[in-house]
Design an enzyme around this catalytic site. Structure first.
Site, mmCIF file in Angstrom:
data_model
loop_
_atom_site.group_PDB
_atom_site.id
_atom_site.type_symbol
_atom_site.label_atom_id
_atom_site.label_comp_id
_atom_site.label_asym_id
_atom_site.label_seq_id
_atom_site.Cartn_x
_atom_site.Cartn_y
_atom_site.Cartn_z
ATOM 1 N N TYR A 1 0.992 -1.085 0.012
ATOM 2 C CA TYR A 1 0.098 0.121 0.031
ATOM 3 C C TYR A 1 0.907 1.201 0.009
ATOM 4 C CZ TYR A 1 -3.972 -3.154 0.870
ATOM 5 O OH TYR A 1 -5.129 -3.684 0.794
ATOM 6 N N ASP B 1 -5.435 -6.403 5.761
ATOM 7 C CA ASP B 1 -6.555 -5.817 5.358
ATOM 8 C C ASP B 1 -7.596 -7.002 4.810
ATOM 9 O OD1 ASP B 1 -8.274 -3.983 3.714
ATOM 10 O OD2 ASP B 1 -7.293 -3.832 2.093
ATOM 11 N N ASP C 1 -11.300 -8.412 6.935
ATOM 12 C CA ASP C 1 -12.466 -8.545 6.180
ATOM 13 C C ASP C 1 -13.276 -10.144 6.463
ATOM 14 O OD1 ASP C 1 -12.582 -5.935 5.412
ATOM 15 O OD2 ASP C 1 -13.623 -6.417 3.492
#
Ligand code: ATP
Length: 333
Positions: free
Chosen positions: A122, A226, A230
């Protein structure tokens, strides 16, 4: 001294403004003195002003005690990623727990993912080498790895958690994740009161689905964090139940894990639970532990009694659910 905490509120787009309004309602009912000021950012703001994150909003976020954030749509990278960088919020903390009354496979799930927020893939370094060949650079530094490992172990100790699992792929990414893993091992030695475990990201993903109760605090790099957070949200009934905090040395920003959910936006259907839990995390950050416990307990009772939005099987609107949480808080005070 009881002066009000200055809080910058950035509701953003989609269901952001609805869940944030519900969160503020609950925070106001705690009696903790807040001074909330709302600032624009996101898709609508960009359409109206040409800027997704106006300078005034950024400066207000930097000057406030903390930031409450809702959601941003297509401009998320320009808004939330930039805010995380500008605020130096290197740790993304995502607690995930099962709630009584919400259908889920593993009612014992109660884990916290501490995700490194500032680097890894990222970092956004992508290059077209020749047409048809693109590279993305994965940045892992010793400084950021020590910093997030220390944060995760200290978080575990402060929150009476017993185990930290570091998640990596050092058998393939030998240099980058090798460095991350070495830093975690060294920090683990400084926290001998906590159990320490290492897991490859693929195997941890499987174990999280088979036996999530094995996990307590997970510390990992940006991309793995990340994805796994989820996955964790799915284990306990969906995105409406998962809050997150972005924390740095001097600033903090609280945001639900879910996004703008445009299909249900503007209809009063959004579940405010994640945003309300963000409010409880903010209270803990401010050291208002009693108020935080009161919000958390009231929310659990509300969900247990089925006083929820449609996604959890109830018939309440976003604000009605917040009002029920407030009523539960008042009942037990
Ligand atoms: P974005 O592009 O902003 O990420 P999205 O709809 O693709 O928006 P999410 O907002 O994360 O992604 O939501 C995915 C789905 O989960 C939504 O379509 C919605 O059905 C459900 N959802 C997410 N948040 C909530 C919420 N707070 N209450 C109810 N349902 C939600």
């Amino acid at each position: 001294m009881n002066s009000a905490y200055p809080i910058a509120v950035i509701p953003g787009d989609g269901i952001g403004p609805e869940v944030v309004a519900a969160e503020l309602k609950v925070l106001e009912a705690t009696g903790v003195p807040f001074e909330f000021t709302t600032y624009p950012a996101g898709d609508t703001c960009e359409a109206e002003t040409g800027r997704a994150l106006p300078e005034e909003t950024l400066q207000a976020a930097l000057a406030s005690k903390a930031v409450i954030f809702g959601a941003a749509g297509n401009t998320a990278a320009d808004v939330i990623l930039r805010l995380r960088v500008e605020l130096g919020a290197f740790a993304n903390v995502r607690p995930t727990r099962a709630f009584p009354g919400v259908a889920c496979l593993f009612p014992q799930t109660d884990l916290v993912i501490v995700r490194e927020n500032s680097e890894c893939l990222y970092a956004g370094i992508e290059n077209t080498i020749v047409p048809g060949v693109v590279t993305a650079t994965r940045v892992i530094t010793e400084r950021a790895s020590y910093r997030i490992a220390r944060y995760a172990f200290q978080y575990a100790r402060d929150n009476r958690r017993s185990k930290v699992t570091t998640v990596h792929k050092a058998n393939v990414l030998r240099k980058s994740d090798g460095l991350f893993l070495r830093c975690c091992r060294q920090v683990a030695d400084e926290f001998s009161d906590l159990a320490f475990e290492e897991g490859l990201v693929d195997s941890v993903a499987m174990r999280m689905v088979l036996s999530p109760e094995d996990f307590d605090v997970i510390v990992t790099t940006n991309l793995f964090g990340d994805i796994l957070s989820d996955l964790a949200a799915g284990l306990v009934g969906g995105l409406g139940l998962c809050p997150s905090a972005n924390l740095g040395d001097h600033h903090a920003l609280f945001e639900p894990v879910h996004g703008t959910a445009p299909r249900i936006a503007g209809k009063g259907l959004a579940n405010p639970a994640a945003a309300i839990m963000c409010g409880a995390m903010l209270l803990r950050y401010l050291g208002r532990i009693e108020a935080a416990d009161s919000v958390d307990k009231a929310l659990v009772r509300c969900i247990e009694k089925g006083r929820t939005t449609y996604d959890l099987g109830g018939g309440l609107s976003t604000m009605e659910m917040a009002e029920h949480v407030v009523r539960e808080m008042q009942r037990s005070s």
